[in-house]
Design an enzyme around this catalytic site. Structure first.
Site, PDB file in Angstrom:
ATOM      1  CB  SER A 430      -0.346  -0.159   1.307  1.00 31.69           C
ATOM      2  OG  SER A 430      -0.601   0.058   2.736  1.00 31.69           O
ATOM      3  CG  HIS A 458      -3.528  -1.185  -2.139  1.00 27.18           C
ATOM      4  ND1 HIS A 458      -3.922   0.622  -2.460  1.00 27.18           N
ATOM      5  CD2 HIS A 458      -3.257  -1.425  -1.085  1.00 27.18           C
ATOM      6  CE1 HIS A 458      -3.967   0.230  -0.742  1.00 27.18           C
ATOM      7  NE2 HIS A 458      -3.458  -0.213  -0.275  1.00 27.18           N
ATOM      8  CE  LYS A 489      -8.061   0.805   1.231  1.00 27.58           C
ATOM      9  NZ  LYS A 489      -7.559   0.432   2.009  1.00 27.58           N
TER      10      LYS A 489
HETATM   11  C1  LIG Z   1      -7.126  -0.424   2.714  1.00 28.17           C
HETATM   12  C2  LIG Z   1      -6.363  -1.742   2.804  1.00 28.17           C
HETATM   13  C3  LIG Z   1      -7.478  -2.690   4.127  1.00 28.17           C
HETATM   14  C4  LIG Z   1      -8.475  -2.358   5.047  1.00 28.17           C
HETATM   15  O1  LIG Z   1      -9.215  -2.091   4.158  1.00 28.17           O
HETATM   16  P1  LIG Z   1     -10.966  -0.558   4.385  1.00 28.17           P
HETATM   17  O2  LIG Z   1     -12.139  -1.621   3.591  1.00 28.17           O
HETATM   18  O3  LIG Z   1     -10.107   0.916   4.322  1.00 28.17           O
HETATM   19  O4  LIG Z   1     -10.611  -1.031   5.446  1.00 28.17           O
HETATM   20  C5  LIG Z   1      -7.028  -3.943   4.461  1.00 28.17           C
HETATM   21  N1  LIG Z   1      -5.746  -4.159   3.301  1.00 28.17           N
HETATM   22  C6  LIG Z   1      -4.539  -3.125   2.488  1.00 28.17           C
HETATM   23  C7  LIG Z   1      -3.768  -3.973   2.034  1.00 28.17           C
HETATM   24  C8  LIG Z   1      -5.081  -2.106   2.509  1.00 28.17           C
HETATM   25  O5  LIG Z   1      -4.410  -1.776   1.581  1.00 28.17           O
END
Ligand SMILES: *Cc1c(COP(=O)(O)O)cnc(C)c1O
Length: 634
Positions: A430, A458, A489
């Site tokens: 991330s 991602h 995302k």
């Molecule tokens: C954003 C993210 C999460 C969490 O997801 P949410 O739906 O925002 O709680 C988990 N793992 C990674 C790698 C992320 O970037």
């Protein structure tokens, strides 16, 4: 009764050199040798500074008549609010001891920061007198008194260890006092000690986050010769009796600890504030009435306000209202929830899927339900915080391997054989935007028969020709056991999920607490999730545009001598320095671009960066302008 000295020293090989990581010692009775050795080995192997490459245990017999028994120094605590106040306490202490050249002593303190041992400072000449200036002098052969029947594994009580050391040191011929600051960045309490002051804890002696620590033994050479003092410190066996339990005083103001933490964050440029957005999430947003180009969002395909998603949400809102009224296992399971799970399973080429309220919950719930305290989890050092929290909650042993380093992963697996093991990694990292080496990862998981888990937060909607994620990216040749992801995302909505076999999903529905004990997502949210995935399926050109944008942007940055490569939507521009990352982000903001600065603890200290996150809808002009601003920033 004879006793035995146990000494443990653990180290790492760094560039063929042995580097110290941790050490500890005990003086125990014969029947306690094996249990204490075991505890010391555990302590040496797993240290916050890293796992040891080698470990020495030395066991020596000590004759009863060679042991000196000492009464522990009495303990007092001085509460100081800042490190400046702490320094003033040290100055007061030095005045009490009639030391003339106080400034010089304070100055010498800084010289001890990089040393393993203490400085032996002759206060009559203001000269260092220990034989090796780079190592300093170390006091050894000491412990607290322990009952014969003591089975209590008190092998890691820093407070008691400090009192044992201080008591031994203060009884050393010629030593009149000691000043000590811990080198632990999160531990700001230090102490001063002398026969007249006892052991005086000073609650704040340095800035939070600083790893500057060290100690000085104040030595009076008119009282004794250096050799005798060193001989006592290094050879005399000491057992300390009557250590008082640490009296934690009830604080006068229970909020003080919180205020302190906030102040320290502010001083270190780590204090967080939020910007208030007054428009939909998209490539253009409004913040406090100012229009900005957004290059920081995880909504990579810019779907959050897509007309089709809005239309579907309106329809479902009219039919279902908003709340779901219960958890999935009670009254919160609608036909939409089931349709979404089917959709995700198909999209991910898996048998079944399960939806959680967020990606964070999905990771915490899945990892803690798959593993227990007998299990071992192998986790990439740059994995997302929700994976780390899942590991913690599971109580399994967590072994961290070097970032995307499959050789290190395999080495760690060999070192930690287990019956129930899980290897977990982000698919796209991330904060760095790089991609997991899935073929090697899967090969290792299969060879050692470990569960493989990949977090696609991602990667979904971003990599693979049609945005189906990491499995597509690697030619559909490898399928992890547990494909986790989020709908928050690129899908542009909310919700977490896991896709996998029927057995896996049935197991999670029955055991994952984050699924069982939480009200399910609103049908309206589910409608948005469904619509978002449909859009990715029906219009894969959006994914293509995103990928083209990333390529173009990296090329434009290169024109300004900033060389970053990325095959994902995340382009990190590492400044290292926290302040510079913030300044660059502020500069871009003033010029109409919203790009976040990322700092500790999201990334390591000294790894602060600008995290550019592109969208499919950014125009070439916008990308060019952003590259130019970043490239010409002084
Ligand atoms: C954003 C993210 C999460 C969490 O997801 P949410 O739906 O925002 O709680 C988990 N793992 C990674 C790698 C992320 O970037």
């Amino acid at each position: 009764m004879d006793r035995y000295s146990l000494k443990m020293r653990a180290g790492k090989k760094v560039h063929e050199q042995d580097q110290h990581i941790s050490g500890a010692e005990k003086i125990v009775l014969k029947e306690q040798i094996s249990s204490f050795s075991e505890a010391l080995i555990e302590r040496g192997l797993h240290h916050s500074k890293g796992d040891a490459d080698f470990l020495n245990i030395k066991i020596e017999k000590i004759k009863e008549e060679d042991i000196l028994y000492l009464e522990a120094l009495p303990v007092t605590t001085v509460t100081t609010k800042s490190w400046k106040e702490g320094q003033e306490e040290v100055i007061k202490f030095l005045k009490d001891l009639n030391i003339q050249r106080i400034e010089e002593v304070m100055h010498y303190m800084e010289e001890t920061y990089s040393m393993r041992g203490a400085m032996l400072l002759d206060i009559t000449t203001m000269k260092r007198v220990e034989p090796d200036f780079s190592r300093g002098i170390r006091a050894t052969y000491m412990d607290r008194e322990r009952e014969q029947s003591s089975v209590l594994m008190d092998t890691k009580n820093h407070y008691e260890e400090a009192i044992v050391l201080a008591t031994k040191v203060i009884h050393c011929p010629g030593i009149i006092g000691e000043i000590c600051i811990s080198d632990d960045p999160d531990y700001v309490t230090g102490y001063v000690s002398s026969k007249q002051h006892g052991y005086r804890r000073i609650t704040t002696m340095k800035e939070m986050g600083s790893d500057n620590g060290g100690r000085i033994f104040l030595f009076d050479s008119t009282k004794t010769c250096v050799e005798d003092a060193i001989k006592y410190l290094q050879k005399q066996c000491v057992i300390v009796r009557g250590i008082e339990k640490l009296q934690r005083q009830a604080p006068k103001n229970r909020w003080e600890r919180l205020e302190k933490k906030i102040n320290s964050l502010q001083q270190q440029h780590l204090f967080r504030t939020m910007k208030t957005i007054t428009s939909a999430q998209g490539s253009h947003i409004t913040v406090d009435g100012k229009e900005l180009i957004l290059m920081a969002s995880n909504s990579y395909l810019d779907l959050t306000a897509h007309p089709y998603i809005k239309k579907r949400c309106h329809e479902i809102l009219d039919l279902y209202g908003f709340g779901s009224g219960g958890s999935r296992l009670t009254t919160g399971n609608t036909v939409l929830h089931e349709r979404l799970e089917r959709k995700i399973a198909d999209f991910k080429d898996c048998k079944e899927a399960i939806v959680f309220n967020t990606g964070y919950v999905a990771n915490v719930a899945v990892i803690s339900s798959m593993m227990d305290k007998e299990g071992v989890i192998f986790s990439d050092e740059l994995n997302h915080a929700s994976i780390i929290d899942g590991c913690r909650l599971s109580k399994a042993k967590c072994v961290i391997y070097r970032h995307n380093d499959m050789t290190d992963l395999e080495k760690k697996i060999r070192e930690n054989p287990c019956e129930n093991g899980l290897v977990v990694s982000d698919a796209v990292f991330s904060m760095d935007g790089d991609i997991l080496n899935l073929p090697a990862f899967m090969d290792i998981c299969q060879r050692y028969n470990l569960f493989s888990m990949v977090d696609e937060a991602h990667s979904t909607g971003v990599i693979g020709e049609t945005g189906h994620g990491i499995v597509e990216y690697f030619g559909k040749a490898y399928m992890p056991d547990i494909l986790m992801g989020t709908l928050s995302k690129s899908v542009g909505s909310e919700g977490g999920y896991v896709a996998g076999s029927k057995l896996l999903i049935e197991y999670l529905r029955n055991t994952a607490r984050g699924f069982i004990f939480s009200t399910s997502l609103s049908p309206v949210t589910i409608a948005a999730d469904l619509a978002g995935i449909e859009l990715i399926e029906q219009e894969p050109e959006r994914v293509k545009r995103l990928q083209d944008n990333v390529k173009f942007f990296c090329e434009r940055l290169a024109a300004y001598d900033i060389h970053v490569t990325s095959s994902t939507a995340i382009i990190p521009i590492v400044t290292g320095d926290e302040k510079r990352a913030l300044a660059l982000s502020d500069y871009l903001y003033d010029h109409g671009f919203y790009i976040s600065a990322i700092r500790y603890p999201t990334v390591r200290r000294g790894q602060a960066r600008l995290r550019v996150a592109l969208m499919a809808t950014h125009t070439r002009d916008e990308l060019e302008k952003a590259a130019q601003l970043i490239g010409t920033f002084e």
